[in-house]
Structures are given as structure tokens and as C-alpha cells.
Design a protein around this motif. Structure first.
Motif, mmCIF file in Angstrom:
data_model
loop_
_atom_site.group_PDB
_atom_site.id
_atom_site.type_symbol
_atom_site.label_atom_id
_atom_site.label_comp_id
_atom_site.label_asym_id
_atom_site.label_seq_id
_atom_site.Cartn_x
_atom_site.Cartn_y
_atom_site.Cartn_z
ATOM 1 N N VAL A 127 1.943 -10.880 5.745
ATOM 2 C CA VAL A 127 0.749 -11.718 5.577
ATOM 3 C C VAL A 127 0.297 -11.691 4.117
ATOM 4 N N CYS A 128 0.235 -10.501 3.547
ATOM 5 C CA CYS A 128 -0.222 -10.332 2.168
ATOM 6 C C CYS A 128 0.701 -11.045 1.185
ATOM 7 N N GLY A 129 2.009 -10.917 1.364
ATOM 8 C CA GLY A 129 2.963 -11.531 0.449
ATOM 9 C C GLY A 129 2.907 -13.042 0.472
ATOM 10 N N ILE A 130 2.745 -13.629 1.656
ATOM 11 C CA ILE A 130 2.648 -15.092 1.757
ATOM 12 C C ILE A 130 1.411 -15.593 1.028
ATOM 13 N N ILE A 131 0.275 -14.923 1.251
ATOM 14 C CA ILE A 131 -0.954 -15.294 0.540
ATOM 15 C C ILE A 131 -0.754 -15.145 -0.967
ATOM 16 N N VAL B 103 -0.211 -15.449 -14.397
ATOM 17 C CA VAL B 103 0.549 -16.386 -13.554
ATOM 18 C C VAL B 103 1.866 -15.779 -13.094
ATOM 19 N N TYR B 104 2.654 -15.313 -14.031
ATOM 20 C CA TYR B 104 3.977 -14.820 -13.658
ATOM 21 C C TYR B 104 3.903 -13.421 -13.047
ATOM 22 N N GLY B 105 2.853 -12.678 -13.393
ATOM 23 C CA GLY B 105 2.624 -11.407 -12.710
ATOM 24 C C GLY B 105 2.369 -11.595 -11.230
ATOM 25 N N LEU B 106 1.636 -12.667 -10.877
ATOM 26 C CA LEU B 106 1.364 -12.951 -9.460
ATOM 27 C C LEU B 106 2.650 -13.247 -8.689
ATOM 28 N N PHE B 107 3.574 -13.951 -9.303
ATOM 29 C CA PHE B 107 4.843 -14.222 -8.617
ATOM 30 C C PHE B 107 5.629 -12.926 -8.393
ATOM 31 N N VAL B 108 5.616 -12.044 -9.383
ATOM 32 C CA VAL B 108 6.345 -10.777 -9.256
ATOM 33 C C VAL B 108 5.749 -9.915 -8.148
ATOM 34 N N THR B 109 4.418 -9.765 -8.145
ATOM 35 C CA THR B 109 3.784 -8.899 -7.132
ATOM 36 C C THR B 109 3.959 -9.481 -5.730
ATOM 37 N N ALA B 110 3.874 -10.802 -5.595
ATOM 38 C CA ALA B 110 4.063 -11.415 -4.274
ATOM 39 C C ALA B 110 5.475 -11.159 -3.748
ATOM 40 N N ALA B 111 6.471 -11.246 -4.634
ATOM 41 C CA ALA B 111 7.858 -11.000 -4.222
ATOM 42 C C ALA B 111 8.055 -9.548 -3.786
ATOM 43 N N ILE B 112 7.447 -8.624 -4.519
ATOM 44 C CA ILE B 112 7.575 -7.203 -4.158
ATOM 45 C C ILE B 112 6.956 -6.934 -2.793
ATOM 46 N N VAL B 113 5.774 -7.525 -2.543
ATOM 47 C CA VAL B 113 5.071 -7.263 -1.289
ATOM 48 C C VAL B 113 5.743 -7.958 -0.106
ATOM 49 N N LEU B 114 6.199 -9.184 -0.299
ATOM 50 C CA LEU B 114 6.783 -9.935 0.822
ATOM 51 C C LEU B 114 8.224 -9.523 1.108
ATOM 52 N N TYR C 41 -5.271 -7.106 -5.902
ATOM 53 C CA TYR C 41 -5.704 -5.833 -5.314
ATOM 54 C C TYR C 41 -5.504 -5.798 -3.803
ATOM 55 N N TYR C 42 -5.482 -6.940 -3.167
ATOM 56 C CA TYR C 42 -5.059 -6.993 -1.766
ATOM 57 C C TYR C 42 -3.632 -6.456 -1.665
ATOM 58 N N GLU C 43 -2.767 -6.908 -2.567
ATOM 59 C CA GLU C 43 -1.369 -6.463 -2.561
ATOM 60 C C GLU C 43 -1.249 -4.973 -2.876
ATOM 61 N N LEU C 44 -2.065 -4.497 -3.812
ATOM 62 C CA LEU C 44 -1.968 -3.093 -4.230
ATOM 63 C C LEU C 44 -2.517 -2.147 -3.165
ATOM 64 N N TYR C 45 -3.551 -2.584 -2.427
ATOM 65 C CA TYR C 45 -4.239 -1.686 -1.500
ATOM 66 C C TYR C 45 -3.762 -1.807 -0.059
ATOM 67 N N VAL C 46 -2.930 -2.795 0.257
ATOM 68 C CA VAL C 46 -2.532 -2.969 1.652
ATOM 69 C C VAL C 46 -1.800 -1.746 2.230
ATOM 70 N N PRO C 47 -1.050 -0.954 1.450
ATOM 71 C CA PRO C 47 -0.428 0.233 2.054
ATOM 72 C C PRO C 47 -1.441 1.217 2.637
ATOM 73 N N GLY C 48 -2.638 1.289 2.045
ATOM 74 C CA GLY C 48 -3.638 2.231 2.537
ATOM 75 C C GLY C 48 -4.097 1.937 3.945
ATOM 76 N N GLU D 11 -10.346 -6.152 6.575
ATOM 77 C CA GLU D 11 -10.692 -7.213 7.518
ATOM 78 C C GLU D 11 -9.447 -7.696 8.265
ATOM 79 N N VAL D 12 -8.383 -7.969 7.524
ATOM 80 C CA VAL D 12 -7.151 -8.446 8.163
ATOM 81 C C VAL D 12 -6.572 -7.371 9.075
ATOM 82 N N SER D 13 -6.493 -6.140 8.584
ATOM 83 C CA SER D 13 -5.874 -5.073 9.376
ATOM 84 C C SER D 13 -6.694 -4.720 10.611
#
Length: 575
Positions: free
Chosen positions: A198-202, A106-117, A51-58, A180-182
Motif C-alpha cells: 500500500v505504501c509503495g503504490i502511494i 523528485v527522483y528521491g521519491l521514485f527511489v524510495t517508492a521502489a525500495i518500499v514496493l 516519512y510514511y515509507e520510512l516509518y511503516v516498518p514500525g 491509521e492505515v495499519s
């Protein structure tokens, strides 16, 4: 309760190769306390990051809009499309009852991280941003079902509210991490892409943790009802003979009932305010109250922090007194009251930062109180129909939530049209006014006809006298001399023609939007209030007691059945 699924002979598991753990993550035995808590912790961590990845655009919505050439309406429509396709991702995730849950996470996390980063920061067009955000939303829709299913599997009913409170903290803490980060980095790193890096690396770090450490129960273990940890021995004994395929038959038909579909719809309506909070709190405070993005994100921290703390406390209390429904009712009433006050504040520009913080914290308290109890009660209601169909029940809920979000965001774009004007044109109008404040004020005070006459002949006495009179009347000059000085600025330091043309085309619309915007938002907050009311009736059809005494008596009867079953199990070899 212990006999809801009839056992039948099952095949012996086939031998595994050393590398099978990469894909085959099922546990043959119910885990001990430490590994069980480890799996729960990894699942919650995965949810937070998702949800960090999903909400960071806001958090950087206005910057993305300006940089990529979005209109505000297009930006909202990206969320509309994302939620629509995410709804069908949730529906597909109902197959997790057959395929398992851990690999989806597990594999969903890799996909979302790649999209965000790598994906979204390099999206240099509106179309590409839409496509990548839609893909992110599909994966989120799948994990929306898989993660609470894992939480349910590893948590017996008597600890379900506490476990679900931790899962529910995923979206909340994800939102808190965003703000908090933003709020602490935007001033030093104003480029919106920095937040995605930052979000993608995490995201990749957490994906690696889940890859190494996340496991799930085997189908024969998870497809049974577990009320307390004392059920463990009986459940493992029965798992050896459980016919999983039989348990999974007709699960959709068995769950399309009022007590499953109705509460899923009710809680989706209850979250109307939350939907806007996660995506557009920043836009609201920037356009209505003139906050900076960093200050708006800092204010949102109060909402998310209060919600997270409440979830923890409410989950423990609900499990201790063994009821869910009273928490839902009390939380709903508190949240409704806070939403009403928040709506009233929209048209009071003198409202202070800490007044907003207090009301938002109370709203978050009510939401947390109701929602963690609802999650526990919903999974228990699904188990009442079929313990083997938990993911299917959660898929019905996930699909319903995403469809309601889609409809609500679509309606939102028509409710707050002034915001679109302010975001799309207001920033450039404000920049022009900030660079040429005296000239713009003069142009606004003097009639277009007078300005046109002065442009043709600066020495025109009639036009000059009219301009002086209009400036004095507007309070921009105290005498003819100061008025003439202001008029000379228009020729010595003129506003560029392109900026003048832009002001002529949009300044009036922006001014009107500034007037209309607070009332349009206020109307939307009242729509949220009305939607939240629909949550309450569906509480009454869910599983669970209202009385702590009766709930305790149910637990005692169940304990007696467990003791009887264990006695029979231990006496079998002697027979």
C-alpha cells in the motif's frame, strides 16, 4: 537586511530545449500566489509520503521480526545503521545550495517508492533487509534537507512559521498515515508485506505528481533574504546581477557557529521521545500492556493527530505575533511535564487507554508548539549568517539529528533488554502456553524432580503424593482427585518434546523479562526527559525577538527600507 548579498554582473541564461523541464526546474521569476502554494503543497505531500515509507516498518515490527528471523536488537540495529548512513546523506545534501533542491526530491521519491514496493517486501533475509533499509535511509537523509530548503525558499520570514509548520507535519502526518492505515487493515490483512505494498503504490503516485509539478527558485532568487512578499520586486531586480558563486563561498565555515550548531544539537535531544514513538510505540504497548498491534497503532493516532493540529495553529500564531522563542519555551515545558507523567505510567498496569491518549496528546501539543517555532527560527538564524547557505545550515541540522538518533537507538537496545527477550522468545512461549494451558500450569507447579520421578514410574506413590500436594498448594487443585486428573493430562495430551525443551530454556527468562520490562521502559522515558531539558538553553542563542512589540517594530523598519528601495528602483530610468 536588504543588502546582505552584494550583486555583481551575471550571465544571461542559455536557451532551453523542450525536454529540459525534466531536469532543469528553476524558475526565473518569483511565482504568484497560486503556483507558490502549489509548490509548497507538493513539497509537504512529498515529505508526508517519505516519512510514511520510512516509518511503516514500525507498525508491523513484531511481525517482521518473527517472519525474517530478526532478534529485536537486530531490528533496532537496522534503524541505527539507517540513521548513521542517513546522517551522511543529509551532509551531502548541503550541496543542494549549488545543485538545487527539486530534483533531489523528485527522483528521491521514485527511489524510495521502489525500495518500499519492490525491495523490502521481497527481502527474505536479515542482511538484505539491512541493506535496503540503509539505502532508504540515505535517500531520506538527503530529502530531510532538500524539502525544508524548498519550503524556506517559497516562504518569506513573516510567514515562515506557518510554512514550516506544514513541513513539520510531513513526519507527523506520515506517522499518522502509518498508524491509521495499519490500525484499519491489520485485522483483515495480517501479513506485514501488505502494509509495504500500500505504501509503495502511494509513493509512486506522489512521485509522479512531483515529477510533473514541482519547481524551485533559480539560485539568484533563492540566495537572497526575503522578509515579506513585498520584497519580491526588489529581489527579482537584484537577482539579475547576483553573483551566485560568490554568495556560496565559505558557507560551511560561516555556519559552524554556536547559534547554528548548538540549536541543532538541542532540538536533536528534544526529540528523544519522538524517536522511540515513531519506531517503537507499538512494541512498547504490546510488550508492557499487552495491546494488539492494531490497538497500539490506534492509540498512537492520538499522539500524531494532536501534534498535527498543534503545528497548524502554532505556526499561524507565531507568524501573527512575530516571535518564536516564547513558543519554544512554553512548548518545551508542556512536553517535559507530559513526558514525566508518561514515564510514571509505565509501572501502572491499570492505566486505561484514554488516560494514555490524554497524556500522549498533551505531549504532542507541547512538541508541536516548540518544534514549528524552532524550524522557523533556525532557518532565520541561518539566513542571518548567509541567505545563500540555507541547505548547508539544514545539512548541519540533518546530520546532527541523525547522529543523535543513531546514538540514542544504540543506547536504547541496552536500556530495554527485557523487551528483546519478550519479542524474541515471548511470542513462542505464549503460543505454547495458549495451546497447552493446563499442562503448562501443572508443569510449572510441580517440581522438576517430582516430574522426573513420575516420568520414570507413573505409579511411584511418593512422587504422586508430592505432586498432589504441590498442585493443591499452588491452587491448581482442590483435592487429590482433581490433582490426579491434571497429572493424567500430561500423558494423555502431552506437550510436544520440542515445546517442552523451549519452555525449559526460555520460560524463566520470559517471566523475568515480564517483570523487568515496565521498569526498564520507565528508565528510558526518564532518559528522554533529561535529554529534552538540553533543548531549552539553546533557545536563547537563536535569532529572533522575545517581545511581539519589538518584532513588530523590526518589521516596520524593514518595510520602510523596502519602500525606499522600490522608490530608488522605479526612479532609475528617469535618471
Amino acid at each position: 537586511m536588504l543588502d546582505q548579498i552584494a550583486p555583481s554582473p551575471d550571465a544571461v541564461p542559455s536557451a532551453r530545449r523542450p525536454a529540459d523541464w525534466i531536469w532543469r526546474r528553476a524558475l526565473p521569476h518569483y511565482p504568484d500566489t497560486f503556483p507558490r502554494y502549489t509548490y509548497l503543497a507538493i513539497t509537504v505531500l512529498a515529505t508526508i509520503v517519505l516519512y510514511y515509507e520510512l516509518y511503516v516498518p514500525g507498525a508491523v515490527a513484531t511481525k517482521i521480526i518473527q517472519d525474517l528471523g530478526f532478534s529485536f536488537t537486530q531490528f533496532v540495529m537496522a534503524s541505527v545503521v539507517g540513521n548513521l548512513v542517513g546522517a551522511f546523506g543529509s551532509l551531502a545534501a548541503g550541496l543542494a545550495d549549488r545543485w538545487g533542491r527539486a530534483n533531489l526530491v523528485v527522483y528521491g521519491l521514485f527511489v524510495t517508492a521502489a525500495i518500499v514496493l519492490f525491495g523490502l517486501p521481497n527481502a527474505h533475509s536479515v542482511v538484505l533487509y539491512f541493506v535496503l533499509f540503509a539505502l532508504l535511509s540515505v535517500v531520506e537523509g538527503i530529502m530531510l534537507v532538500a524539502t525544508p530548503a524548498l519550503i524556506r525558499d517559497f516562504s518569506p520570514q513573516l510567514g515562515r512559521a506557518s510554512a514550516m509548520s506544514f513541513w513539520t507535519m510531513g513526519p507527523v502526518l506520515g506517522s499518522l498515515v502509518v498508524t491509521e492505515v495499519s490500525s484499519h487493515t491489520l485485522d483483515a490483512h495480517p501479513a506485514w508485506r501488505f502494509q509495504f505494498y500500500v505504501c509503495g503504490i502511494i509513493g509512486f503516485v506522489v512521485a509522479a505528481i512531483a515529477f510533473v509539478g514541482l519547481r524551485e527558485l533559480s539560485p539568484a532568487l533563492r540566495d537572497q533574504l526575503m522578509v515579506s512578499l513585498r520584497d519580491r520586486e526588489l529581489i527579482e531586480a537584484r537577482a539579475a546581477g547576483l553573483n551566485v558563486e560568490e554568495a556560496l563561498q565559505n558557507q560551511w565555515r560561516r555556519l559552524l557557529k554556536l547559534d547554528v550548531v548548538g540549536p541543532a544539537f538541542g532540538v536533536s535531544m528534544f526529540l528523544f521521545f519522538y524517536y522511540i514513538a515513531v519506531g517503537f510505540f507499538v512494541v512498547y504497548f504490546v510488550t508492557v500492556f499487552g495491546y494488539s498491534e492494531a490497538r497500539a497503532n490506534a492509540l498512537a493516532n492520538w499522539y500524531w493527530a494532536a501534534n498535527a493540529i498543534t503545528l497548524l495553529v502554532a505556526g499561524v500564531l507565531s507568524d501573527r505575533i512575530r516571535v518564536r522563542k516564547p513558543f519554544m519555551v512554553v512548548g518545551a515545558v508542556i512536553n517535559l511535564a507530559a513526558t514525566g507523567v508518561f514515564a510514571a505510567m509505565a509501572t501502572h498496569p491499570g492505566t486505561t487507554y484514554y488516560q494514555f491518549a490524554l497524556v500522549m496528546a498533551i505531549s504532542a501539543f507541547g512538541l508541536g508548539l516548540a518544534y514549528c517555532a524552532w524550524m522557523a527560527a533556525f532557518t532565520e538564524t541561518v539566513e542571518r549568517h548567509n541567505p545563500a547557505a540555507t541547505a548547508t545550515g539544514l545539512a548541519i541540522w540533518g546530520w546532527t539529528v541523525r547522529i543523535v538518533v543513531t546514538v540514542s537507538l544504540f543506547a536504547f537496545t541496552f536500556a530495554v533488554t527485557a523487551t528483546s527477550t519478550l519479542v524474541d522468545q515471548g511470542s513462542r512461549v505464549s503460543a505454547i502456553v495458549e495451546e497447552y494451558p493446563q499442562q503448562v500450569a501443572t508443569i510449572s507447579a510441580v517440581s522438576p524432580q517430582t516430574l522426573a520421578a513420575l516420568k520414570v514410574n507413573p505409579a511411584d506413590p511418593a512422587a504422586g503424593a508430592a505432586a498432589v500436594q504441590q498442585l493443591v498448594r499452588a491452587g491448581l487443585a482442590t483435592d487429590p482427585t482433581s490433582a490426579i486428573t491434571r497429572l493424567r493430562q500430561l500423558s494423555t495430551n502431552p506437550v510436544p518434546p520440542a515445546d517442552l525443551e523451549y519452555l525449559g530454556a526460555h520460560a524463566a527468562d520470559v517471566k523475568q523479562a515480564q517483570h523487568d520490562n515496565p521498569r526498564q521502559w520507565q528508565l528510558w522515558w526518564w532518559v528522554c526527559f533529561a535529554a529534552e531539558l538540553l533543548f531549552i538553553p539553546f533557545i536563547f542563542v537563536m535569532s529572533g525577538r522575545w517581545s511581539p512589540r519589538k518584532a513588530r517594530e523590526d518589521a516596520e523598519r524593514h518595510e520602510a527600507l523596502v519602500q525606499q528601495g522600490l522608490s530608488e528602483l522605479h526612479s532609475e530610468p528617469a535618471q
